[in-house]
Design a protein around this motif. Structure first.
Motif, PDB file in Angstrom:
ATOM      1  N   ALA A  63      43.851  38.461  38.320  1.00 33.89           N
ATOM      2  CA  ALA A  63      43.269  38.802  39.620  1.00 33.89           C
ATOM      3  C   ALA A  63      42.793  40.250  39.629  1.00 33.89           C
ATOM      4  O   ALA A  63      41.758  40.582  40.211  1.00 33.89           O
ATOM      5  CB  ALA A  63      44.302  38.564  40.729  1.00 33.89           C
ATOM      6  N   THR A  64      43.535  41.124  38.963  1.00 30.92           N
ATOM      7  CA  THR A  64      43.150  42.538  38.927  1.00 30.92           C
ATOM      8  C   THR A  64      41.837  42.709  38.161  1.00 30.92           C
ATOM      9  O   THR A  64      40.993  43.527  38.521  1.00 30.92           O
ATOM     10  CB  THR A  64      44.276  43.385  38.277  1.00 30.92           C
ATOM     11  OG1 THR A  64      45.521  42.997  38.862  1.00 30.92           O
ATOM     12  CG2 THR A  64      44.057  44.865  38.504  1.00 30.92           C
ATOM     13  N   GLY A  66      39.531  40.620  38.209  1.00 30.10           N
ATOM     14  CA  GLY A  66      38.469  40.059  39.041  1.00 30.10           C
ATOM     15  C   GLY A  66      38.188  38.588  38.767  1.00 30.10           C
ATOM     16  O   GLY A  66      37.152  38.069  39.176  1.00 30.10           O
ATOM     17  N   SER A 257      41.088  42.787  43.051  1.00 34.00           N
ATOM     18  CA  SER A 257      40.209  43.118  41.921  1.00 34.00           C
ATOM     19  C   SER A 257      39.824  44.598  41.887  1.00 34.00           C
ATOM     20  O   SER A 257      39.620  45.224  42.926  1.00 34.00           O
ATOM     21  CB  SER A 257      38.933  42.290  42.033  1.00 34.00           C
ATOM     22  OG  SER A 257      37.972  42.757  41.121  1.00 34.00           O
ATOM     23  N   GLY A 259      37.052  45.433  40.427  1.00 37.04           N
ATOM     24  CA  GLY A 259      35.631  45.370  40.112  1.00 37.04           C
ATOM     25  C   GLY A 259      34.789  46.414  40.825  1.00 37.04           C
ATOM     26  O   GLY A 259      33.893  47.012  40.248  1.00 37.04           O
TER      27      GLY A 259
END
Ligand SMILES: Nc1ncnc2c1ncn2[C@@H]1O[C@H](COP(=O)(O)OP(=O)(O)OP(=O)(O)O)[C@@H](O)[C@H]1O
Ligand SMILES: [Mg+2]
Length: 296
Positions: A63-64, A66, A257, A259
Motif C-alpha cells: 500500500a505504501t 501505491g 501511498s 506516490g
C-alpha cells in the motif's frame, strides 16, 4: 524460452553481486516502510530494476508503494505459496513433520513467479511469516524464506530493498548472506536511537558490510544533533553515512501511498540524495561521477 534478463539471479550466475542489496531496519513506527517505498520508486524512475521485499508480516509495503487495495488483497506471500514452496523444498508450508527438506533450494525464479507489479515498475515480493526465518524450525516455509533471502545476488542495475519488522535477530545469518547494506532508521528520540543502535550492532555482528544511519522525522534544527548525541551517550557506532530526513505533514495526508510525495518535496529530495548514493554503486564506474554530479 523465458527471458530472465531482468530477474534476480542466483549466486552462481555470471555477473552476480553487482547490484545493490539493502535492508531497512529500525524501531517500530520510525518510517521504515515510507523510506523503503520512496527509495524503491525513486530508483525505479531512474531505470533501476527494483525488487521491493516486504519482510514485515504486517505487510504495509504494498500500500505504501501505491499498489491498489484489490491487488493487495490477492497477494499470496511466499511463505504461503503452497505450490512454490513444495516445488522448491519438497514439502508443503505447515508440514513440520520432519520430512526431508531441500534446505537451500534455488530461488532464482522467485521474482518472476511471485512478485506483483507496483507503480514505476517496482516489483513487490511479499515474504510473510518471516519472523522465524533462520531460527530453529526446519519447516518448509522457513527454509524457503531463508533461501530466498540468502540467495539475493544481483546484476548491474538491479536493486533489492527489503522492509522489515522491528528487530532483525530472527533473520540470523541469512540476512547477511543476502544483503550487503543496512539502513538503520531512527527518529530524534532516545528510545528509537537505542533500538537502532542495537540493530546496527547486530547487523554488524552478522557481517553486513555497510551500515548507514537515517534520522527521520526531523522537525527542527537540532533534531539531528539530538539523535547523534543519544548515539554518543549509548556508546556510539561507526555508521558509514548519516542522512537527515525532514518531518513532512504530507506523508500522513497522502497515506497509505507515497506516490504523491515523490516529485519535489524536501523529503523526496533528501531521499533521492540517499537513493543516488545507493544506486550509483550499481552503475558503470565510468558513468558514476557524471551520474552523481548531474543528479536526477
Ligand atoms: N518523514 C516523515 N514525515 C512525516 N511523517 C512520516 C515520515 N516518515 C514516516 N511518517 C509517518 O510515520 C508513520 C510510521 O511510518 P512507517 O509506517 O513508514 O513506519 P515503519 O517503521 O514502517 O512502521 P512499522 O514498524 O509499524 O512497520 C506513518 O504514519 C508515516 O506516514
Ligand atoms: Mg513498516
Amino acid at each position: 524460452m523465458r527471458d530472465t534478463s531482468d530477474s534476480v539471479k542466483g549466486p552462481h550466475e555470471q555477473g552476480a553481486d553487482e547490484g545493490v542489496r539493502v535492508v531497512v531496519v529500525g524501531k517500530g513506527g520510525v518510517g521504515k516502510s515510507t523510506l523503503t517505498a520512496m527509495l524503491a520508486r525513486s530508483m525505479a524512475r531512474w531505470g533501476a530494476r527494483v525488487v521491493a521485499v516486504d519482510a514485515d508480516e504486517q505487510r504495509n509495503l504494498g500500500a505504501t508503494l501505491g499498489i491498489d487495495l484489490d491487488t493487495l488483497a490477492h497477494i499470496v506471500p511466499l511463505a504461503q505459496s503452497v505450490e512454490y514452496v513444495e516445488e522448491k523444498t519438497g514439502a508443503k508450508p505447515g508440514d513440520g513433520s520432519g520430512a526431508m527438506l531441500r534446505l537451500n533450494p534455488d530461488t532464482s525464479d522467485i521474482v518472476d513467479r511471485l512478485a506483483v507489479e507496483a507503480p514505476d515498475g517496482v516489483r513487490l515480493l511479499t515474504m510473510g511469516g518471516v519472523q522465524r526465518a533462520g531460527g530453529g524450525c526446519l519447516c518448509p516455509e522457513n527454509s524457503i524464506l531463508a533461501a530466498a533471502m540468502a540467495n539475493m545476488r544481483l546484476r548491474r542495475g538491479e536493486v533489492v530493498i527489503m522492509d522489515t519488522h522491528a528487530g532483525v535477530e530472527h533473520f540470523g545469518r541469512a540476512l547477511a548472506r543476502g544483503f550487503d547494506r543496512a539502513l538503520v532508521v531512527v527518529e530524534p528520540t532516545f528510545n528509537s536511537v537505542q533500538v537502532g543502535l542495537d540493530t546496527a550492532r547486530l547487523a554488524n555482528d552478522l557481517g553486513i558490510e555497510t551500515i548507514d544511519l537515517v534520522v527521520n522525522q526531523c522537525r527542527r534544527e537540532g533534531d539531528l544533533d539530538t539523535a547523534l548525541s543519544c548515539l554518543d551517550r549509548l556508546g556510539g557506532f561507526a555508521f558509514s553515512s548519516v542522512t537527515e530526513l525532514p518531518f513532512d505533514e504530507r506523508v500522513v495526508v497522502s497515506e497509505p501511498s507515497i506516490g504523491e510525495l515523490l516529485d519535489d518535496t524536501p523529503l523526496a529530495k533528501a531521499i533521492q540524495a540517499l537513493a543516488r548514493r545507493l544506486f550509483s554503486r550499481t552503475i558503470d564506474e565510468a558513468r558514476r561521477d557524471d551520474y552523481l554530479s548531474v543528479g536526477h
